[in-house]
Scaffold this motif. Structure first.
Motif, mmCIF file in Angstrom:
data_model
loop_
_atom_site.group_PDB
_atom_site.id
_atom_site.type_symbol
_atom_site.label_atom_id
_atom_site.label_comp_id
_atom_site.label_asym_id
_atom_site.label_seq_id
_atom_site.Cartn_x
_atom_site.Cartn_y
_atom_site.Cartn_z
ATOM 1 N N PHE A 141 0.804 -1.224 0.000
ATOM 2 C CA PHE A 141 0.000 0.000 0.000
ATOM 3 C C PHE A 141 0.839 1.278 0.000
ATOM 4 C CE2 PHE A 141 0.621 0.525 4.489
ATOM 5 C CZ PHE A 141 0.540 -0.759 5.037
ATOM 6 N N SER A 142 2.064 1.198 0.498
ATOM 7 C CA SER A 142 2.928 2.388 0.432
ATOM 8 C C SER A 142 3.299 2.689 -1.017
ATOM 9 C CB SER A 142 4.197 2.168 1.250
ATOM 10 O OG SER A 142 3.880 2.147 2.608
ATOM 11 N N PHE A 159 -3.981 8.434 -0.081
ATOM 12 C CA PHE A 159 -3.831 7.933 1.287
ATOM 13 C C PHE A 159 -5.044 7.070 1.668
ATOM 14 C CE2 PHE A 159 -4.374 8.425 5.926
ATOM 15 C CZ PHE A 159 -3.160 7.919 6.343
ATOM 16 N N LEU A 163 -4.901 3.301 2.700
ATOM 17 C CA LEU A 163 -5.412 2.927 4.037
ATOM 18 C C LEU A 163 -6.378 1.744 3.947
ATOM 19 C CD1 LEU A 163 -4.963 4.036 6.869
ATOM 20 C CD2 LEU A 163 -6.992 5.438 6.601
ATOM 21 N N GLN A 166 -4.457 -1.239 3.834
ATOM 22 C CA GLN A 166 -3.813 -1.511 5.125
ATOM 23 C C GLN A 166 -4.839 -2.106 6.098
ATOM 24 O OE1 GLN A 166 -1.819 1.870 6.904
ATOM 25 N NE2 GLN A 166 -0.955 0.645 8.536
ATOM 26 N N ILE A 219 -6.778 5.074 14.510
ATOM 27 C CA ILE A 219 -6.103 5.556 13.300
ATOM 28 C C ILE A 219 -6.247 7.076 13.178
ATOM 29 C CG2 ILE A 219 -6.239 5.510 10.758
ATOM 30 C CD1 ILE A 219 -6.772 2.444 11.075
#
Lengths: 271, 550
Positions: A141-142, A159, A163, A166, A219
């Motif tokens: 995911f990065s 993002f 996310l 993630q 989060i």
């Protein structure tokens, strides 16, 4: 396999590719599979995909995917088979019978063409899903965020997408742990009827909801601790750069697209 | 330069009571400040105010007073790094915060290198966060916030879910930070693991500061320790109890200091006949030749034989990854062993569902949120009984709630209880189950000392009722205090199982698993006690007895 629907860490050419190259592959293949309706062309595409999966050492994960979606594929296949059975098509007949219903006469006609049609639609869906899964399996995911950012996708969107990837494994793990915890204290989830099972799933959904809300809260706190502000221009630690391997992969994608399109034009049978 | 919290009062809404009342204290620069207090005293709210979560993210409450944060960077490390770290790889996670600050790439690279070196975690930089151990993940989390160069680093129960190796790693990280002059605030009611690092202690009870002083002052104030429900190092507990009986005892806070202080009171050497544990009861649960290999090829358990006797308390110890959870999940049927069998009262459990096995062997998970789902505390308490079709009376249930101080919460939504009470409730619910074996996985998670004492009471009552209690715990002092037997696992292999006194003699065993024996055991051995003491009370009695003989 616990790592279904998530990135699998390994060192393969597919994993080393620039994420943008893989996004391009996914976009092209999604468009291609949505208009290609020829068995030969789809078969060729499947062979290309298989070669990519083999070279990328992700073949066994695709087998897992196939097992997971087999019911869906079977449903698509049977649906087109049933719909086709109420139409008389050209070509060899497997079974044909006339019957009357509410005073009107009908013909039930199952031809080899219906099997072909069912197989083509099932194959298209599988290739669409597997193109997406190929990217997910080989891009963490990065890298997804980094790739999207380099295409000038707003960071808030990039993002958010990152996310999701993630969080998905976290939620799957939570669900499994809650199932285990509840059955450990007497909630029957194995040896019970379908209705009891559904009722128990509802019971499990409540702690899952609270856990997911709790994670969401944590989060959002973490985003605050790390001073995440979508209005502020963000910089980056890692840079992505296309390499020779990316050029080769793009070449293969373009070539496969061209051949598939040619096969589609040459062997197209209206469905 | 220090940071001043002045007259902070806070309530979540106009109708609720004040959670914090006129809280004032100072966070001294380059010092480690501990904020302690029982569950529900307002520690978490205070962290939210210090970190500006209140009012930025939660503007609804009423906040009075001030904290001179200004434009200072205050970073928080939470108890669950998996919820805090953004990024797939270690480098991605560490750089996330500094990328948000808009620093240029060169500066980001320098800061990442600096924190990797500072915390000595260069070896982790290419790893994915998901593959790290709990301690490593927490270290990466600390690195990620340190990279932002915070003026104050706040750590909220940073080791609560870590194994002894993980705790050691974080202790070493904190010592390193102390050397660099980092101002740090640790919010944790368990002072056992960071007693030698802390400089300054703030105690909160019902939202008010009841203690503000240095470490030595805190450790010598027994009344405040008890009032705050703080878990203190066992050495301090020994001093506290012994000083009640011995006048003029020199204070001690470490095992070495205790050796000196107690050594002046008694002579070393053996005095009594060694007591043997002759109580033999039938093995109610057995695991025979259990092997468990996961689909990825990982051997979680390798040929484990274990027996669990009726009415006994057995603790399973070992580092994370040693196979503790896999073993208990095999005992209750959640894991199907690759090889081997589990027998309850001599009958194999294979073929039964987990829910069916739970009538005999019940497992309470470590996170209560995985279990709670009823609409009120009373129904949650009686869940197991209803799920298993066990009869119970309302009187009985209310009596249990009363004994463990949950009667006032009878109609409350369980999820709204404090973490410690939530955990207590899930454990209490097994009292109404038919199970002969109760397995508790990390039962002290989130509990203050007061609730921990209740937990000990529950465990003892279960054993007295003839139930076998199996505990997985990293709290080694509790393990030695409460257990009859200990089973030691290491990398999936059973190293030993025996009475706690038998195992306490085996230094090699504890060296191998890298877990330190509790101070009472170490001191018992140092002073040559024939019968090793496993809890503070028996140790103090032994010392006093020897003083009389002298």
């Amino acid at each position: 396999m616990g790592d279904f629907l998530q990135y699998v860490e390994m060192d393969s050419f597919l994993h080393r590719l620039d994420p943008r190259t893989k996004f391009l592959f996914f976009i092209v293949m999604s468009i291609l599979t949505s208009f290609v309706k020829t068995g030969v062309a789809l078969l060729f595409l499947f062979i290309v995909f298989t070669a990519i999966w083999t070279a990328g050492h992700i073949g066994k994960y695709m087998v897992v995917l196939l097992k997971k979606v087999k019911v869906l594929l079977l449903f698509i296949f049977l649906l087109w088979l049933v719909l086709g059975a109420f139409r008389i098509n050209e070509g060899p007949v497997i079974y044909r019978a006339a019957f009357s219903l509410f005073g009107s006469s009908h013909t039930l006609s199952l031809e080899w063409f219906d099997l072909y049609k069912g197989a083509v639609f099932a194959m298209r869906i599988f290739l669409m899903i597997s193109a997406f899964y190929t990217v997910i399996l080989s891009t963490n995911f990065s890298q997804i965020i980094l790739g999207l950012r380099s295409w000038n996708v707003p960071y808030s969107v990039a993002f958010g997408i990152g996310l999701i990837f993630q969080i998905i494994p976290m939620i799957i793990k939570e669900f499994s742990t809650i199932m285990e915890a509840q059955s450990s204290r007497g909630l029957e989830v194995d040896k019970c009827g379908a209705i009891a099972k559904m009722k128990n799933y509802v019971i499990i959904s409540l702690p899952l909801l609270f856990r997911v809300l709790g994670k969401g809260h944590s989060i959002s706190l973490a985003m605050h601790y790390y001073k995440l502000n979508f209005k502020v221009k963000r910089t980056s630690y890692k840079m992505i750069k296309a390499t020779y391997a990316d050029a080769v992969f793009v070449g293969v994608t373009v070539l496969a697209t061209a051949v598939t399109t040619a096969l589609q034009l040459m062997f197209y049978i209206p469905l | 330069m220090s940071f001043h919290v002045e007259n902070i009062s806070y309530k979540y809404n106009a109708k609720s009571d004040f959670i914090l009342k006129n809280v004032s204290f100072e966070i001294k620069e380059a010092q480690v400040t501990a904020i302690v207090g029982p569950s529900g005293c307002g520690k978490t709210t205070l962290v939210s105010i210090l970190s500006d979560v209140i009012p930025t993210l939660m503007p609804a409450g009423e906040l009075d007073g001030s904290f001179d944060a200004g434009d200072k960077v205050i970073s928080v490390v939470s108890q669950s790094p998996e919820n805090q770290l953004f990024g797939y790889g270690v480098e991605d996670a560490i750089s996330f915060g500094i990328e948000n600050m808009g620093l240029d790439n060169k500066e980001i690279v320098e800061r990442v290198e600096y924190v990797l070196d500072l915390l000595n975690i260069q070896n982790l930089r290419k790893r994915s966060v998901a593959t790290l151990s709990g301690g490593q993940r927490q270290a990466v989390c600390i690195a990620s916030v340190l990279a932002m160069r915070p003026d104050i680093l706040i750590m909220d129960e940073p080791v609560s879910s870590l194994d002894p190796n993980g705790k050691k790693m974080i202790q070493s990280v904190l010592k390193q930070l102390r050397v660099t002059g980092q101002s740090t605030v640790i919010v944790d009611n368990n002072l056992e693991w960071f007693a030698d690092i802390v400089d300054h202690v703030i105690g909160l009870v019902d939202g008010e500061v009841v203690f503000d002083g240095d470490k030595n002052e805190f450790f010598s104030n027994f009344e405040i320790q008890e009032r705050l429900g703080v878990t203190i190092p066992q050495e301090v507990e020994i001093y506290r109890e012994l000083s009640k009986k011995v006048n003029g005892l020199n204070p001690f806070y470490t095992v070495e200091e205790a050796k000196g202080a107690i050594g002046r009171l008694i002579r070393t050497g053996e005095y009594a006949e060694k007591q043997m544990d002759f109580s033999v009861s039938e093995e109610i649960l057995t695991a025979e030749g259990i092997c468990k290999t996961f689909p990825d090829g990982f051997h979680a358990l390798i040929d484990v034989d274990a027996g669990f006797r009726k009415g006994k308390i057995i603790s399973i110890i070992g580092q994370n990854g040693s196979g503790k959870t896999t073993l208990v999940k095999t005992l209750n049927g959640l894991n199907k062993p690759t090889k081997g069998i589990v027998k309850y009262k001599g009958i194999e459990t294979s073929g039964k569902s987990v829910a069916q096995i739970s009538k005999d062997i019940i497992l309470v998970f470590q996170h209560p949120e995985h279990m709670l789902f009823e609409e009120n505390v009373y129904r949650e308490l009686t869940f197991c009984a209803r799920a298993q079709g066990i009869e119970f009376s309302e009187e009985e249930a209310l009596e249990v709630l009363k004994r463990y101080e949950l009667l006032d919460n009878k109609d409350d939504f369980p999820v709204n209880l404090s973490m410690g009470k939530k955990h207590l409730l899930t454990i209490l619910s097994v009292l109404f189950s038919s199970a002969g074996v109760v397995i508790l996985d990390e039962p002290t998670l989130g509990m203050d000392l007061y609730i921990k004492n209740m937990l000990e009471d529950i465990i003892r009552r279960l054993a007295e009722k003839g139930k076998t209690v199996i505990i997985i715990s990293h709290e080694i002092s509790l393990v030695f205090k409460i257990s009859d037997e200990i089973l030691v696992l290491n990398e999936g292999v059973k190293l030993a199982q025996g009475s706690k006194r038998e195992l306490a003699d085996r230094d090699d065993l504890f060296d191998q698993i890298n877990i330190a024996l509790p101070p009472v055991v170490l001191l018992s051995k140092y002073f040559g006690f024939t019968n090793i003491c496993c809890d503070v009370d028996s140790f103090v009695r032994e010392i006093c007895g020897r003083m009389t003989k002298n």
